[in-house]
Write a protein that holds these residues in place. Structure first.
Motif, mmCIF file in Angstrom:
data_model
loop_
_atom_site.group_PDB
_atom_site.id
_atom_site.type_symbol
_atom_site.label_atom_id
_atom_site.label_comp_id
_atom_site.label_asym_id
_atom_site.label_seq_id
_atom_site.Cartn_x
_atom_site.Cartn_y
_atom_site.Cartn_z
ATOM 1 N N UNK A 1 -19.293 -2.924 4.411
ATOM 2 C CA UNK A 1 -18.881 -3.525 3.150
ATOM 3 C C UNK A 1 -17.954 -4.700 3.442
ATOM 4 N N UNK A 2 -18.430 -5.936 3.250
ATOM 5 C CA UNK A 2 -17.656 -7.114 3.667
ATOM 6 C C UNK A 2 -16.332 -7.288 2.948
ATOM 7 N N UNK A 3 -16.168 -6.722 1.758
ATOM 8 C CA UNK A 3 -14.941 -6.926 0.989
ATOM 9 C C UNK A 3 -13.949 -5.776 1.151
ATOM 10 N N UNK A 4 -14.272 -4.806 1.998
ATOM 11 C CA UNK A 4 -13.392 -3.654 2.146
ATOM 12 C C UNK A 4 -13.101 -3.419 3.630
ATOM 13 N N UNK A 5 -12.546 -4.422 4.281
ATOM 14 C CA UNK A 5 -12.269 -4.322 5.710
ATOM 15 C C UNK A 5 -11.028 -3.484 6.007
ATOM 16 N N UNK A 6 -10.006 -3.564 5.148
ATOM 17 C CA UNK A 6 -8.740 -2.895 5.429
ATOM 18 C C UNK A 6 -8.780 -1.467 4.884
ATOM 19 N N UNK A 7 -8.632 -0.517 5.767
ATOM 20 C CA UNK A 7 -8.610 0.890 5.387
ATOM 21 C C UNK A 7 -7.419 1.548 6.071
#
Length: 320
Positions: free
Chosen positions: A259-265
């Motif tokens: 998912x390109x818009x959810x890199x930071x987890x």
């Protein structure tokens, strides 16, 4: 009107600079912290892994520590000081964790801030029944039941394993049951479902206090190719809220590249003044054997086909 123009000018200025070059935002370096990891299984040995966090060019690496001071308590009563084994692992004289108690941990090191955490050990939830059906070539449906305790929040995790001739190893499975919220569907859709795709955890939000029946499906090459009986083991983990949040954050972390818009987890942590997870689980399991059922069904199908052929031949003879 004056404020609207000012806001517009600010937006244009930001747009101008963002087009000219990438803005360099200074990111403060974080001080190293203790990383404490331990999953306390009921009736299993008490072991804790300790390391030191470090950040180098956005690559997160941990350095194991062999000289940490670890104090462990049970129900706020001192159990003792844990001893280092190897590679950052510490134990307490073969002490086994007991269910239904609270455990507290304090980890200190001369160069780092002291870290603390606590958890309560759970009791296992028995699997009351386990059955299977062969749906098609290589596809199995497993159905199991358990009783959920009413009027309290409960969290669970499921693992399915197959015996490979030496030991039981995890195999993938899927389910359309509502309790998984689409995370284990064959074709998950939506941002949240993609972020949590493959998560084996669920809560009792939709089954509170019920006798719960869940079906899962598995495709296993071992089943197709094996000429001997195939064994499967289903494990039902009763887990804490912290374990539930940690597993789901870890699943999202592994899915982030899709998912390109959810890199930071951010991985869930319940360690004060540090990182990591200190929590507990209790597991119940049942084993089931597919006693040559595939060969029996194949034989039955062949016999049925032969009977149909004989019936057609007899009809042809009567017509002649």
């Amino acid at each position: 009107m004056k404020y609207q123009l000012l806001f517009l000018n600010i937006c244009l200025l930001f747009f101008h600079f963002s087009c000219e070059k990438e803005l360099q935002v200074p990111i403060p370096e974080e001080e190293p912290k203790l990383v404490v990891n331990s999953l306390l299984g009921a009736d299993s040995l008490l072991r804790v892994h300790v390391s030191k966090s470090s950040v180098f060019q956005e690559q997160y690496t941990n350095t194991t520590l062999s000289d940490a001071n670890i104090i462990i308590k049970k129900n706020n009563q001192l159990l003792g000081k844990m001893k280092h084994e190897n590679d950052g692992w510490y134990s307490l004289n073969s002490y086994a964790v007991t269910a239904g108690n609270s455990y507290q941990i304090e980890v200190s090191h001369p160069d780092l801030e002291t870290a603390e955490s606590a958890t309560k050990t759970l009791r296992k939830v028995p699997i009351t029944s386990l059955s299977y059906q062969i749906k098609e070539e290589g596809k199995l449906e497993f159905t199991f039941q358990f009783d959920d305790t009413a009027l309290q929040e409960n969290y669970y995790m499921i693992l399915l394993k197959a015996y490979n001739g030496i030991s039981f190893s995890d195999i993938n499975f899927y389910s359309d049951n509502i309790i998984f919220n689409g995370n284990l569907s064959e074709n998950s859709i939506g941002i949240q479902q993609n972020m949590l795709r493959g998560s084996h955890t669920f809560s009792d939000e939709n089954i509170d206090g019920e006798n719960c029946s869940i079906s899962i499906y598995a495709f296993n090459e071992l089943f197709n190719n094996s000429e001997v009986n195939q064994q499967y083991k289903l494990e039902l983990y009763h887990i804490t809220s912290d374990y539930f949040k940690y597993e789901r954050s870890l699943t999202a972390y592994y899915n982030r590249d899709d998912l390109p818009f959810y890199k930071k987890v951010n991985l869930h942590s319940n360690v004060n003044c540090g990182y990591g997870i200190f929590t507990s689980y209790a597991v119940d399991s049942k084993t089931i054997t597919t006693t040559g059922q595939m060969q029996i069904i194949k034989a039955e199908n062949q016999q049925a086909a032969a009977m149909c052929l004989l019936q057609r031949n007899s009809r042809k003879r009567s017509e002649i």
